[in-house]
Design an enzyme around this catalytic site. Sequence first.
Site, PDB file in Angstrom:
ATOM      1  N   LYS A 204       0.941  -1.121   0.191  1.00 30.17           N
ATOM      2  CA  LYS A 204      -0.028  -0.007   0.057  1.00 30.17           C
ATOM      3  C   LYS A 204       0.907   1.152   0.072  1.00 30.17           C
ATOM      4  CE  LYS A 204      -1.897   3.004   2.210  1.00 30.17           C
ATOM      5  NZ  LYS A 204      -1.809   4.548   2.052  1.00 30.17           N
ATOM      6  N   GLU A 279      10.130   2.182  10.642  1.00 30.96           N
ATOM      7  CA  GLU A 279      10.976   3.296  10.525  1.00 30.96           C
ATOM      8  C   GLU A 279      10.061   4.680  10.403  1.00 30.96           C
ATOM      9  OE1 GLU A 279      13.816   5.270   7.209  1.00 30.96           O
ATOM     10  OE2 GLU A 279      13.466   3.239   6.872  1.00 30.96           O
ATOM     11  N   CYS A 313      13.829  11.030   6.902  1.00 31.71           N
ATOM     12  CA  CYS A 313      14.018  10.845   8.044  1.00 31.71           C
ATOM     13  C   CYS A 313      15.103  10.887   8.639  1.00 31.71           C
ATOM     14  CB  CYS A 313      13.297   9.400   8.323  1.00 31.71           C
ATOM     15  SG  CYS A 313      14.301   8.133   7.522  1.00 31.71           S
ATOM     16  N   GLU A 410       9.538  16.939  14.617  1.00 37.92           N
ATOM     17  CA  GLU A 410      10.082  16.940  13.272  1.00 37.92           C
ATOM     18  C   GLU A 410       9.514  17.670  12.335  1.00 37.92           C
ATOM     19  OE1 GLU A 410      10.972  13.234  10.781  1.00 37.92           O
ATOM     20  OE2 GLU A 410       9.083  13.096  11.591  1.00 37.92           O
TER      21      GLU A 410
END
Length: 516
Positions: A204, A279, A313, A410
């Site tokens: 997906k 992750e 990331c 973040e």
Amino acid sequence: RHHPRPFEKGLIRMTDLTDNLAKLDGYLARFRDHGIQNLIAGETRPAASGAVFDTTSPVDESVICPVARGGAEDIDAAAQAAKAAFPAWRDMPAAERKKILIRIAELIEARAEEIALCECWDTGQALRFMSKAALRGAANFRFFADKVTSARDGQNLRSPTLMNVTTRVPIGPVGVITPWNTPFMLSTWKIAPALAAGCTVVHKPAEFSPLTARILAEIAHEAGLPDGVWNLVNGFGEDAGRALTEHPDIKAIAFVGESKTGSMIMKQGADTLKRVHFELGGKNPVVVFDDADLDRALDAAIFMIYSLNGERCTSSSRLLVQDTIAEEFEARLIERVNRIKVGHPLDPTTEVGPLIHKVHFDKVTSYFDIAKEDGATVAAGGCRVGDQGWFVSPTLFTGAKPDMTVAQEEIFGPVLTSIRFSTEEEALEIANGTEYGLTGYVWTNDLTRALRFTDKLEAGMIWVNSENVRHLPTPFGGVKASGIGRDGGDWSFEFYMEQKHIGFALGQHKIPRLGA
């Protein structure tokens, strides 16, 4: 499928913007005509509901094409296909599976230009970085193809009475949910080891970036992958994503994305005791001590936050710089940041393209006012570029304190927050003072300091006197809110495979007798 021309080692020629736009138009024609459909059991299908959504380009907000909006019924069909295909794929001789994975790598390289141009248009990533997307994706498949024949190897652990043998077996059908920042490479990074292990896959992809996921799935089937081994279902997290994480036939979920979403997936998979690999986010520090090679540290700090539009990331989004060199270092940083070229992602000279979508653009730009309200200085950037598309100027906050919002959350854009420190102890406290722990970058020429600091730094991956240089056999992943589990080498197989122990009696050892 006809391949226009081969590209040496998966790299494309960096032609000018006009030429790239013309080539892109040719590659997009089939998507405009037919949209992007799901691929289930080797068959191209619309969503069972008939629903679609539009994918748009962040460059000019134009509609690229309609995309099938899959839901629970589509996920169920894909999971059933993956379950049905699993025994034959699991039992296929390793050498045969290896040939298919190598063929996938070859076809990725053959379509390198198509992959790169479509990825740039769909995500806003600059061509100078995406020109190598196919090469990296092909390398992932070649790396894990080479490990197929040893994936099930185990150990011989002899005891006084038994010959104990271990082996690994594939866990079964798995779900892979990939993000929109570098979707092609990250899809190969998750799916290649799953296939090498002998698992079947339901993929997906992120709804913001569906183009190259479709290309990749087509490549896999052209390479001879049996029907049902790799299934593609497009859709949104709240319907297709949730159905995948809750499906009882899916034995594990590999997810790359936000930490909050990872938490939701863990909850959704709890009832079926689903294995998860996450992750997740990061607020990664790059720590520059005054004895470092400052020229190289400057280059690395800039590269790791402003490349890939800051949408990575592992970006070094917090600069921790020692106060004895901070003024000079920040002055040089401001000069460089102001010279970074923002532009069309298909222009080979562009260094920063547009952010992925208005939703993300609004999030990133909201931090400009937050920084000012908290007392930080917007030393560079801090504004939109142009009035079309989601372009943001590379931004630098100085005078920040460790507890400020822009030093804790973040942002996931081309935004760097600079914080000064005095001592090694203070730097370590600041570096560890967030909920995240994905990567860290340390710049010092003092070996004993590097050893001390990296030992105490809370991060799954650390580079000393280097930017992020990925080596495929090494473990990739984070600690704290940055993730669970590791990718890379045998670490990937630890997730996609189950350990099995078999004990063989060496003789007629004494067995306790009850009721005799």
